[in-house]
Write an enzyme that holds these catalytic residues in place. Structure first.
Site: not given
Ligand code: XMP
Length: 512
Positions: A55, A82-83, A169, A171, A225, A227-228, A368
């Site tokens: 953060g 981190c934070y 980090h 990740e 597409g 996603d929809s 994605k």
């Protein structure tokens, strides 16, 4: 027994959703809550582990986000990143102060391999750092397990209580062995089994959507597409014919696209489907238009008009659904949150114009590749799930200059041949995007005994990570030959095939 969940408390870090995604990648269900989550909420979830995100704040600021001290008494393992590490250090009685030198970027971190979560790291392990403050003195019961030249306590551990803090980090992909650090925390420290998968996620989301939507009705615009389509499939499973999908064919879709989408949402995922054939409407509006930007604007505007007209005919539905995915949320600087239905004060664009004040965005926390995985888990065909990116204005911006049905047909047919050959060669997931363009050029050729004066079609194929920059893909010569042969033989009015060998920049991926 409830599902094993790892709770991620969000302190506003830019990588919070990435942490969640990494945890999911390790087959553990993760839930992100704001740091303001109450102890009751946390107890109810009964997480196997808790991760404090990074953060932007300083723990020394009295207003800084923090957590109730009770969280350290739950007997649940905690990893502070981190934070998150600084907060843990500060709250448990250590000392946090500004670093002598701000660390940013890849930094060599010396690791202590006796620490259970650092077991697989290198002695000098490159890690991604981004911090101004750091833990200067350990809280009681902690030991130092990693350090850098300017950050002597780059990781700390209290093995008895199962509290860990890392200043870097894990990740972020730049951090070597970052995934192994997370994996050891989840599996060895928290005791997760790691059996969760996208199929489970689909079931949970379906249940959540059912509860949230109740008997309400939902409108969703299908674009063709990925996603929809995935959002629609999820909603179709959740609420069936309470969902209405509007799918507008502007006439610039790829070969077979309209039919495929219509079949999927009629047979496999039955919803109320309004498939609008607006091909003629669009062609009329675009007659004689040659300027690329004007073409795009007209298509965008008319799309909204057609969509509005259709939804007006449907009468008032309760919610608007969109296939927004996490990178879109980031790009639009959107707020975080995992609510299924959001009341939007700032609904922009189409939903607001249509009078919707609530949005359903079931994919807004997914990346994605996770959306694709979810699509497969739901049972969408691979050919739909693995679609390459396709611009909203479609084939219209792949015909240079003014449009005619005939010209659109040339790109549609040549594009279909290209896609077929690329797939046959097994390159369809290696090349980020590939398509044909009808150049405005006509040239002389011979076919049989006759002289021809026909169009030149160009092949564009690119590799890229983010589409901001791209490189042209070296399609093997033999394959190029096969594609070219087929295009000139099978597509009428084409007598020449060209290859676009330009990077972006200076060229863009699309030609218009
Ligand atoms: P450019 O041509 O800008 O393309 O280098 C980068 C990526 O964006 C896609 N693209 C669009 N996508 N609506 C979209 O949804 C659009 O108007 C649009 N224009 C370009 C393009 O296909 C490529 O993947």
């Amino acid at each position: 027994m409830g599902q094993e969940t790892v709770l991620i408390l969000n302190f506003g870090g830019q990588y919070t959703q990435l942490i969640a995604r990494r945890v999911r990648q390790l087959h553990v269900y993760s839930q992100v809550l704001p740091y303001t989550a109450t102890m009751d909420q946390i107890r109810e979830i009964a997480p196997k582990g808790i991760i404090f995100s990074g953060g932007p704040s300083s723990v020394l600021d009295p207003e800084a986000p923090r957590v109730p001290m009770e969280i350290f008494e739950l007997g649940i393992p905690i990893l502070g990143i981190c934070y998150g590490m600084q907060l843990m250090g500060h709250l448990l009685g250590g000392r946090v102060a500004p670093a002598e030198k701000r660390e940013y970027g890849l930094v060599q971190v010396r690791m202590n391999h006796l620490c259970p979560i650092l077991r697989d790291t290198e002695a000098n392990n490159p890690c991604w750092m981004s911090h101004t403050y750091q833990v200067m003195e350990l809280p009681e019961g902690f030991g130092t397990v990693a350090g850098t030249d300017t950050c002597p306590i780059a990781a700390m551990a209290n093995e008895e209580k199962k509290f860990y803090g890392v200043q870097f980090h894990p990740e972020v992909t730049h951090t070597q062995h970052g995934m192994s650090i997370l994996e050891h925390f989840l599996m060895d420290v928290c005791g997760c089994a790691g059996t969760w998968n996208m199929g489970d996620y689909a079931q949970q989301q379906i249940q959540l959507l059912r509860e949230a939507i109740g008997k309400d009705t939902v409108l969703l615009g299908l674009s063709g597409g990925v996603d929809s389509a995935v959002a629609a499939a999820l909603l179709a499973k959740a609420i069936g014919d309470q969902l209405t999908c509007v799918f507008v064919d502007h006439g610039f879709l790829r070969k077979g696209e309209f039919e495929q989408v219509r079949a999927v949402f009629t047979d496999t995922f039955p919803v109320k489907l309004v498939a609008v054939d607006a091909r003629q409407h669009f062609m009329e509006k675009l007659a004689g238009v040659t300027d690329p930007e004007t073409k795009r604007k007209i298509i965008g505007r008319e799309f909204v008009e057609v969509f509005k007209e259709e939804s007006r005919k449907l009468g008032k539905l309760d919610h608007f659904a969109q296939g927004t995915i996490y990178p879109d949320v980031i790009e639009s600087g959107g707020a975080q949150g995992a609510h299924v239905i959001k009341s939007h004060h700032n609904v922009g664009g189409l939903p607001a114009e249509l009078g919707f004040t609530t949005l359903i965005e079931p994919l807004r926390m997914l990346f994605k590749d996770e959306v694709r995985e979810l699509g497969i888990a739901l049972g969408l065909p691979e050919s739909l799930v693995w679609r390459q990116p396709f611009p909203g204005p479609g084939l219209a911006i792949r015909v240079m200059g003014d449009l005619t049905e005939e010209k659109v047909q040339i790109v549609r047919e040549s594009d279909a041949i290209l896609r077929e050959e690329i797939a046959k060669a097994g390159l369809d997931r290696e090349i980020a995007q590939y398509f044909t363009v009808l150049t405005g050029v006509r040239s002389v050729g011979v076919m049989g005994d006759e002289r021809t004066y026909d169009y030149a079609v160009a092949i564009r194929a690119v590799t890229t990570d983010d589409f901001m920059t791209a490189d042209w893909y070296p399609i093997p010569y033999e394959l190029l030959g096969q594609i070219s042969r087929r295009i000139v033989n099978e597509v009428k009015q084409v007598n020449r095939v060209l290859l676009d060998v330009t990077t972006k920049p200076p060229a863009s991926v699309e030609w218009e």
